[in-house]
Design an enzyme around this catalytic site. Sequence first.
Site, PDB file in Angstrom:
ATOM      1  N   TYR A   1      -6.781   1.733   5.828  1.00 24.45           N
ATOM      2  CA  TYR A   1      -5.769   0.702   5.596  1.00 24.45           C
ATOM      3  C   TYR A   1      -5.752  -0.379   6.669  1.00 24.45           C
ATOM      4  O   TYR A   1      -4.827  -1.177   6.714  1.00 24.45           O
ATOM      5  CB  TYR A   1      -4.379   1.298   5.426  1.00 24.45           C
ATOM      6  CG  TYR A   1      -3.959   2.243   6.537  1.00 24.45           C
ATOM      7  CD1 TYR A   1      -3.758   1.790   7.835  1.00 24.45           C
ATOM      8  CD2 TYR A   1      -3.740   3.586   6.267  1.00 24.45           C
ATOM      9  CE1 TYR A   1      -3.368   2.650   8.840  1.00 24.45           C
ATOM     10  CE2 TYR A   1      -3.350   4.462   7.260  1.00 24.45           C
ATOM     11  CZ  TYR A   1      -3.169   3.986   8.541  1.00 24.45           C
ATOM     12  OH  TYR A   1      -2.798   4.848   9.529  1.00 24.45           O
TER      13      TYR A   1
ATOM     14  N   CYS B   1      15.149  46.287 -15.695  1.00 21.33           N
ATOM     15  CA  CYS B   1      15.050  47.502 -16.525  1.00 21.33           C
ATOM     16  C   CYS B   1      14.989  48.781 -15.706  1.00 21.33           C
ATOM     17  O   CYS B   1      14.884  49.866 -16.261  1.00 21.33           O
ATOM     18  CB  CYS B   1      13.841  47.407 -17.447  1.00 21.33           C
ATOM     19  SG  CYS B   1      12.269  47.620 -16.581  1.00 21.33           S
TER      20      CYS B   1
ATOM     21  N   GLU C   1       0.843  -1.198   0.000  1.00 25.07           N
ATOM     22  CA  GLU C   1       0.000   0.000   0.000  1.00 25.07           C
ATOM     23  C   GLU C   1       0.874   1.242   0.000  1.00 25.07           C
ATOM     24  O   GLU C   1       1.881   1.283   0.700  1.00 25.07           O
ATOM     25  CB  GLU C   1      -0.860   0.044   1.280  1.00 25.07           C
ATOM     26  CG  GLU C   1      -1.743  -1.160   1.466  1.00 25.07           C
ATOM     27  CD  GLU C   1      -2.327  -1.249   2.878  1.00 25.07           C
ATOM     28  OE1 GLU C   1      -1.868  -0.520   3.779  1.00 25.07           O
ATOM     29  OE2 GLU C   1      -3.241  -2.062   3.059  1.00 25.07           O
TER      30      GLU C   1
ATOM     31  N   CYS D   1      12.731  47.725 -10.803  1.00 27.27           N
ATOM     32  CA  CYS D   1      12.920  46.465 -11.501  1.00 27.27           C
ATOM     33  C   CYS D   1      14.409  46.140 -11.615  1.00 27.27           C
ATOM     34  O   CYS D   1      15.175  46.964 -12.108  1.00 27.27           O
ATOM     35  CB  CYS D   1      12.303  46.538 -12.895  1.00 27.27           C
ATOM     36  SG  CYS D   1      12.660  45.069 -13.881  1.00 27.27           S
TER      37      CYS D   1
ATOM     38  N   CYS E   1      10.913  46.270 -20.727  1.00 24.37           N
ATOM     39  CA  CYS E   1      11.687  45.458 -19.784  1.00 24.37           C
ATOM     40  C   CYS E   1      12.191  44.198 -20.484  1.00 24.37           C
ATOM     41  O   CYS E   1      11.396  43.391 -20.982  1.00 24.37           O
ATOM     42  CB  CYS E   1      10.820  45.084 -18.584  1.00 24.37           C
ATOM     43  SG  CYS E   1      11.670  43.992 -17.429  1.00 24.37           S
TER      44      CYS E   1
ATOM     45  N   CYS F   1       6.815  44.907 -12.275  1.00 29.19           N
ATOM     46  CA  CYS F   1       7.604  45.918 -12.975  1.00 29.19           C
ATOM     47  C   CYS F   1       6.681  46.630 -13.947  1.00 29.19           C
ATOM     48  O   CYS F   1       5.914  46.000 -14.682  1.00 29.19           O
ATOM     49  CB  CYS F   1       8.741  45.217 -13.718  1.00 29.19           C
ATOM     50  SG  CYS F   1       9.428  46.221 -15.038  1.00 29.19           S
TER      51      CYS F   1
ATOM     52  N   ASP G   1       1.027  10.254   3.640  1.00 34.46           N
ATOM     53  CA  ASP G   1       1.673  11.122   4.604  1.00 34.46           C
ATOM     54  C   ASP G   1       0.609  12.034   5.204  1.00 34.46           C
ATOM     55  O   ASP G   1       0.451  13.169   4.795  1.00 34.46           O
ATOM     56  CB  ASP G   1       2.760  11.934   3.888  1.00 34.46           C
ATOM     57  CG  ASP G   1       3.775  12.457   4.863  1.00 34.46           C
ATOM     58  OD1 ASP G   1       3.699  12.086   6.049  1.00 34.46           O
ATOM     59  OD2 ASP G   1       4.640  13.239   4.438  1.00 34.46           O
TER      60      ASP G   1
ATOM     61  N   LYS H   1      10.759   3.564   3.034  1.00 33.49           N
ATOM     62  CA  LYS H   1      10.643   5.001   2.816  1.00 33.49           C
ATOM     63  C   LYS H   1      11.281   5.436   1.496  1.00 33.49           C
ATOM     64  O   LYS H   1      12.298   4.894   1.072  1.00 33.49           O
ATOM     65  CB  LYS H   1      11.316   5.772   3.968  1.00 33.49           C
ATOM     66  CG  LYS H   1      10.725   5.496   5.339  1.00 33.49           C
ATOM     67  CD  LYS H   1       9.310   5.988   5.483  1.00 33.49           C
ATOM     68  CE  LYS H   1       9.079   7.278   6.179  1.00 33.49           C
ATOM     69  NZ  LYS H   1       9.578   7.714   7.380  1.00 33.49           N
TER      70      LYS H   1
ATOM     71  N   LYS I   1       2.241   4.570   1.262  1.00 31.65           N
ATOM     72  CA  LYS I   1       2.219   5.090   2.626  1.00 31.65           C
ATOM     73  C   LYS I   1       1.831   6.557   2.579  1.00 31.65           C
ATOM     74  O   LYS I   1       2.636   7.413   2.212  1.00 31.65           O
ATOM     75  CB  LYS I   1       3.580   4.921   3.301  1.00 31.65           C
ATOM     76  CG  LYS I   1       3.559   5.370   4.744  1.00 31.65           C
ATOM     77  CD  LYS I   1       4.843   4.986   5.453  1.00 31.65           C
ATOM     78  CE  LYS I   1       4.781   5.334   6.928  1.00 31.65           C
ATOM     79  NZ  LYS I   1       4.614   6.754   7.192  1.00 31.65           N
TER      80      LYS I   1
HETATM   81  C1  9MJ Z   1      -0.250   4.661   5.678  1.00 31.97           C
HETATM   82  N1  9MJ Z   1       0.215   5.655   6.436  1.00 31.97           N
HETATM   83  O1  9MJ Z   1      -0.592   4.843   4.527  1.00 31.97           O
HETATM   84  C2  9MJ Z   1      -0.415   1.826   7.748  1.00 31.97           C
HETATM   85  N2  9MJ Z   1      -0.379   3.377   6.297  1.00 31.97           N
HETATM   86  O2  9MJ Z   1      -0.642  -0.124   9.134  1.00 31.97           O
HETATM   87  C3  9MJ Z   1      -0.760   2.213   5.670  1.00 31.97           C
HETATM   88  N3  9MJ Z   1      -0.168   3.112   7.579  1.00 31.97           N
HETATM   89  C4  9MJ Z   1      -0.328   1.147   9.006  1.00 31.97           C
HETATM   90  N4  9MJ Z   1      -0.777   1.263   6.590  1.00 31.97           N
HETATM   91  C5  9MJ Z   1      -0.449  -0.457  10.437  1.00 31.97           C
HETATM   92  N5  9MJ Z   1      -1.053   2.108   4.360  1.00 31.97           N
HETATM   93  C6  9MJ Z   1      -0.027   0.631  11.100  1.00 31.97           C
HETATM   94  C7  9MJ Z   1       0.044   1.664  10.200  1.00 31.97           C
END
Ligand code: 9MJ
Length: 680
Positions: A231, A417, A119, A414, A438, A432, A123, A320, A121
């Site tokens: 998830y 010019c 999956e 500017c 210019c 400007c 943020d 990561k 990840k």
């Molecule tokens: C994220 N952040 O997308 C988990 N996560 O599974 C996915 N985080 C996760 N899985 C167990 N796709 C703990 C965290």
Amino acid sequence: MAAALQVQREVESLRQRLDDWNYRYYVLDDPSVPDAEYDRCMQRLRQLEQAYPELLRADSPSQRVGATLLSQFAPVTHELPMLSLDNAFSAQDMRDFNRRLLERLGMGARESELAFACEPKLDGIAVSLLYRDGVLERGATRGDGTTGEDITHNVRTIRTVPLRLRGRGYPQVLEVRGEVYMPRAGFEQLNARARARGEKTFVNPRNAAAGSLRQLDAQVTARRPLQMCCYGVGLTAGGKLPPRHAAIMQCLRQWGLRINPESAVVNGIAACEHYFDRLASRRASLAYDIDGVVFKVNELSLQQRLGTMSRAPRWAIARKFPAQEEMTRVLDVEFQVGRTGAVTPVARLEPVFVGGVTVSNATLHNADEIQRLDVRIGDTVTVRRAGDVIPQVVSVVAAERPAAARPVVFPQRCPVCNSPLERESQGAVWRCLGGLVCAAQQKAAIRHFASRRAMDIDGLGDKLVEQLVDAGLVANVAGLYQLQREQLLGLERMGEKSADNLLQALDASRQTSLARFIYALGIREVGEATAGNLARHFGSWETLAAASRDQLLAVPDVGPVVADHLLQFFASRSSMQVVEQLRASGVHWPDVEVSAPQALPLAGQTWVVTGTLDSMGRSEARARLQELGARVAGSVSAKTSRVVAGPGAGGKLSRATELGIEVLDEAAFLALLREQGVVP
Ligand code: 9MJ
């Protein structure tokens, strides 16, 4: 002994720094260093504590699972702790992870490969949703993993969080876990609005999502473009779930929860690496930020046998990506002048590897932004590069400011010019006033005119435009068609062949279309889609140039701002002179048939194309739609009839979903084109 003392000092210094950063991040909502720097220090601290267990202390930041709690929201106890994930930073880390799994399960390396659910990840912010009898009862943040905050009032405003589950067969009690995040396009819009109002901007989409969820007033949250993607499952009672992770995710989907469409199940660690590489190459085209890939052992029975450690399950790992934010130093600040005269401050940086490329310049947006950041030359800053967005300076690491740091002085005239600058009546941009005198604006206007989507003048690259303007051979776009062979040959590094090729390309560009010509003029806010709409609506240049404000406003995609820019252009003698000169030097196009609108199948409809399509570029997709009589707009509004969305679609897609507008994927779009006979 001396070495041990040194280690102890390093451990103390790491703890001190991590504690400070945690405080800034969790309590003040004001992160001071990039995550990558935080992760490196935490990793180092863990390493040292592992190698020197006598230094381990219960209050070390390495021993804490998650965030410090704020007191504004009611606490929620997670009956099943919300764990975090162990990280892997290399292919080797992944192989080690796989080896540990096989060892624990008592499987030989040559036995059948484990199935992993992969999956993206996300943020964002980890959130738990509790459904009882299919009704959303409570939403909570992860907090420290054991105790989170009750944010029910806020999660209820997120449109991808169902207030009631669909279908049947869900357990009586179902706790769903996932990530609340802000897609990049929504984040950029939110910040642009804040910037325009002189308000504080968010450092990154994750921070914006966190800030939006932490609102006491749910109406504020409701206005933020948040999404939720699930998830996992926590507590369940009164019902049975399938024995595999991926199958459970499919159940969630049927019950109306969103799961990530990029998810897949693969066999073995080599296939995990392949998935990782593929997603990494597509990272920039996704609509949202991801910082890696999560791999989970798919069989729940195996997950159970593997168990969890204190902070994280043994059966999952987060591999990561390279960081999108890094620290570096500001060497200088320069000021660039764009096509419309806007003066943009640009930080020259000590080169730094971020978001997969080496970055040595980053935008500082405008004078207000410099003031807001209080950035000085010599400062250490956090630089962010996400997707194909221009790298930006997002914050200053105040603790690292050298005594000799110099304030940035915004120019009063500017820098190219020397014309005076004027601040826009509403907004932070200084422009400007030199206009066509210019050189910076001249060059930018010519580059735009020659670009592929405009007049498509092959061989007229940025360097050559620079040379032509600097040598005084060309001052505006009309001058291009007056160029003589001898003049070109006088330029440095210009051979006979290149000169002839350029003249030929210029000649070929004389025959164009009305839409391209309008776009090529570079009228403010008139992009390709608007230019096409104007051409189709008015049919000829004369009719367009004579149009009244009301007539302009009748064109799809033209609002008051665009109408005023157009009127200003037609009222400008110098601009109209350039148009006349262009036509006198042979630039021409066929008049556009203002097609009898009812005759065409998509007549009267307004379409928007967003994201990437495999079978054609967006501009071709637009052209095909226009052939069928549709108007194509650049943004989604209540007037939009349908939206074509490919991967990477962002704000426009969310807006369409919000407004309940029909969205076609590429397959459906192609089917329609085929049906209408515009593609084979
Ligand atoms: C994220 N952040 O997308 C988990 N996560 O599974 C996915 N985080 C996760 N899985 C167990 N796709 C703990 C965290």
